[in-house]
Design a protein around this motif. Structure first.
Motif, PDB file in Angstrom:
ATOM      1  N   UNK A 281       0.844  -1.204   0.000  1.00  0.00           N
ATOM      2  CA  UNK A 281       0.000   0.000   0.000  1.00  0.00           C
ATOM      3  C   UNK A 281       0.879   1.254   0.000  1.00  0.00           C
ATOM      4  N   UNK A 282       0.407   2.301  -0.683  1.00  0.00           N
ATOM      5  CA  UNK A 282       1.210   3.538  -0.760  1.00  0.00           C
ATOM      6  C   UNK A 282       1.392   4.165   0.619  1.00  0.00           C
ATOM      7  N   UNK A 283       0.319   4.207   1.389  1.00  0.00           N
ATOM      8  CA  UNK A 283       0.375   4.820   2.715  1.00  0.00           C
ATOM      9  C   UNK A 283      -0.309   3.883   3.716  1.00  0.00           C
ATOM     10  N   UNK A 284       0.428   3.542   4.761  1.00  0.00           N
ATOM     11  CA  UNK A 284      -0.131   2.654   5.795  1.00  0.00           C
ATOM     12  C   UNK A 284      -0.143   3.420   7.115  1.00  0.00           C
ATOM     13  N   UNK A 285      -1.318   3.511   7.730  1.00  0.00           N
ATOM     14  CA  UNK A 285      -1.407   4.079   9.073  1.00  0.00           C
ATOM     15  C   UNK A 285      -1.961   2.990   9.987  1.00  0.00           C
ATOM     16  N   UNK A 299       4.313   0.369   9.093  1.00  0.00           N
ATOM     17  CA  UNK A 299       3.407   1.517   8.916  1.00  0.00           C
ATOM     18  C   UNK A 299       4.230   2.792   8.687  1.00  0.00           C
ATOM     19  N   UNK A 300       3.694   3.678   7.856  1.00  0.00           N
ATOM     20  CA  UNK A 300       4.346   4.983   7.658  1.00  0.00           C
ATOM     21  C   UNK A 300       4.052   5.895   8.843  1.00  0.00           C
ATOM     22  N   UNK A 301       2.846   5.754   9.400  1.00  0.00           N
ATOM     23  CA  UNK A 301       2.473   6.505  10.599  1.00  0.00           C
ATOM     24  C   UNK A 301       1.747   5.552  11.537  1.00  0.00           C
TER      25      UNK A 301
END
Ligand SMILES: Cc1cc2nc3c(=O)[nH]c(=O)nc-3n(C[C@H](O)[C@H](O)[C@H](O)COP(=O)(O)OP(=O)(O)OC[C@H]3O[C@@H](n4cnc5c(N)ncnc54)[C@H](O)[C@@H]3O)c2cc1C
Length: 323
Positions: A281-285, A299-301
């Motif tokens: 996934x491009x962005x993982x929170x 996770x990115x955040x």
């Protein structure tokens, strides 16, 4: 010495699987070291229709046969065995996909060739190949040297930058042996999202819930947030096993592989089997009350928060902002 690399261009319900272009890139890395060619093999009726998308291959072989209309291991292995015998490639590359996992070991056993699963890097080393491979669901890595051709390599999706060059390769028709041995396994049918259900592989935004959602009634909180974000709800396996969502919503090794723009992991620990389906996934929170949860490693955040507190407040805030 064998120089060429044979790539199985995987067709899934009339479309090429994304991993195909990664296999072509991996094939080029190997073939260019010895001046060999990258050969793409397409199996199934209407296979020639995929040729324009396979420009990164030097040659394209198509086995246009109704017995390959839907995947079944017997005809697939027979076709691969036939083409491998004719072309004598240095390596045969398949995706580490459901089809790849089914076919590659059968092919390796049939032609007595070495098999490497979970390939993340492949480099030629003289007449051998040096392969970095991932196993135990990504928990362990090994580097192996494969002597002998052809090496059968199953490439993990997401490991190579896809090669999508335009090309002029002519189509070379090939035939399945006839008659085929009766196969022990036959194609029964695709398990697709039920009518009216969403296809989570096609969503840009996924709100994914794990055991941390605690009970079925709380799914409504995730549905509300997904609605506010314009996305869909998916889940880790325990949520599916409880019957709270259909199997088509499961992300991971034994579920779907998703690559949304935004993946919100709520109360998911991040087991390797889950990560396997969503780490692209491009962005993982990630939101989890346990700061040690492995999901935070990818996770990115992240937020160390109770999802049941967060969900209503976040949905309200987003809806207020959107008016
Ligand atoms: C062969 C095989 C195939 C598998 N295939 C898959 C697969 O396809 N997909 C898959 O997902 N799993 C798969 N699994 C299972 C996998 O190993 C894990 O068991 C599963 O992913 C765990 O799901 P989970 O993270 O929801 O649950 P758990 O591991 O129990 O984690 C729950 C998390 O929620 C957190 N939490 C609890 N309450 C809250 C709260 N109120 N707020 C915030 N956080 C909270 C906890 O700290 C914990 O980290 C497979 C296993 C095997 C052996």
């Amino acid at each position: 010495m064998a120089k060429d690399v044979l790539v199985l261009a995987e067709v899934y319900r009339d479309a090429l699987a994304d991993v195909t272009w990664e296999l072509l890139a991996a094939g080029r890395t190997i073939a260019s070291a010895t001046g060999g060619q990258v050969l793409a093999l397409v199996l199934g009726p209407n296979g020639a229709a995929h040729a324009p998308a396979l420009g990164a291959a030097d040659r394209i072989m198509v086995v246009d046969d109704p017995r390959l209309a839907d995947y079944a291991p017997g005809p697939y292995v027979a076709a691969l065995q036939e083409v491998t015998a004719a072309e004598q490639p240095r390596a045969v590359l398949l995706g580490a996909t459901s089809i790849g996992w089914d076919v590659a070991p059968l092919l390796a056993a049939r032609i007595n060739a070495p098999l490497v699963t979970g390939c993340k890097e492949i480099q030629p080393e003289g007449e051998a190949l040096r392969v970095a491979t991932s196993f135990c669901g990504g928990k362990m890595m090994a580097e192996v040297r494969v002597d002998g051709a052809p090496a059968i390599c199953m490439v993990l999706p997401g490991s190579f930058r896809p090669a999508d060059a335009a090309g002029q390769a002519k189509i070379e028709p090939r035939k399945l042996p006839s008659p085929l041995e009766p196969g022990a396994v036959r194609f029964d049918g695709w398990v697709l999202p039920e009518a009216g259900d969403v296809d989570i592989t096609q969503q840009d935004v996924l709100v994914s819930v794990g055991r941390g959602i605690q009970q079925k009634d709380n799914l409504e909180l995730a549905e509300n947030l997904a609605g506010a974000l314009g996305g869909a709800v998916c889940a880790s396996r325990p949520v599916i096993d409880q019957g709270w969502l259909p199997a088509t919503r499961q992300v991971g090794k034994s579920g779907m592989t998703v690559k949304p723009k935004f993946y919100l992991a709520l109360g998911i620990s991040g087991a390797p089997e889950h990560q396997e389906g969503m780490k692209g996934a491009d962005l993982i929170i990630a939101v989890n009350t346990d700061p040690q949860a492995p999901i935070f490693d990818i996770a990115h955040y992240g937020a160390e928060v109770d999802v049941l507190d967060l969900l209503p407040a976040l949905t309200e805030a987003i809806e207020a902002k959107r008016g």
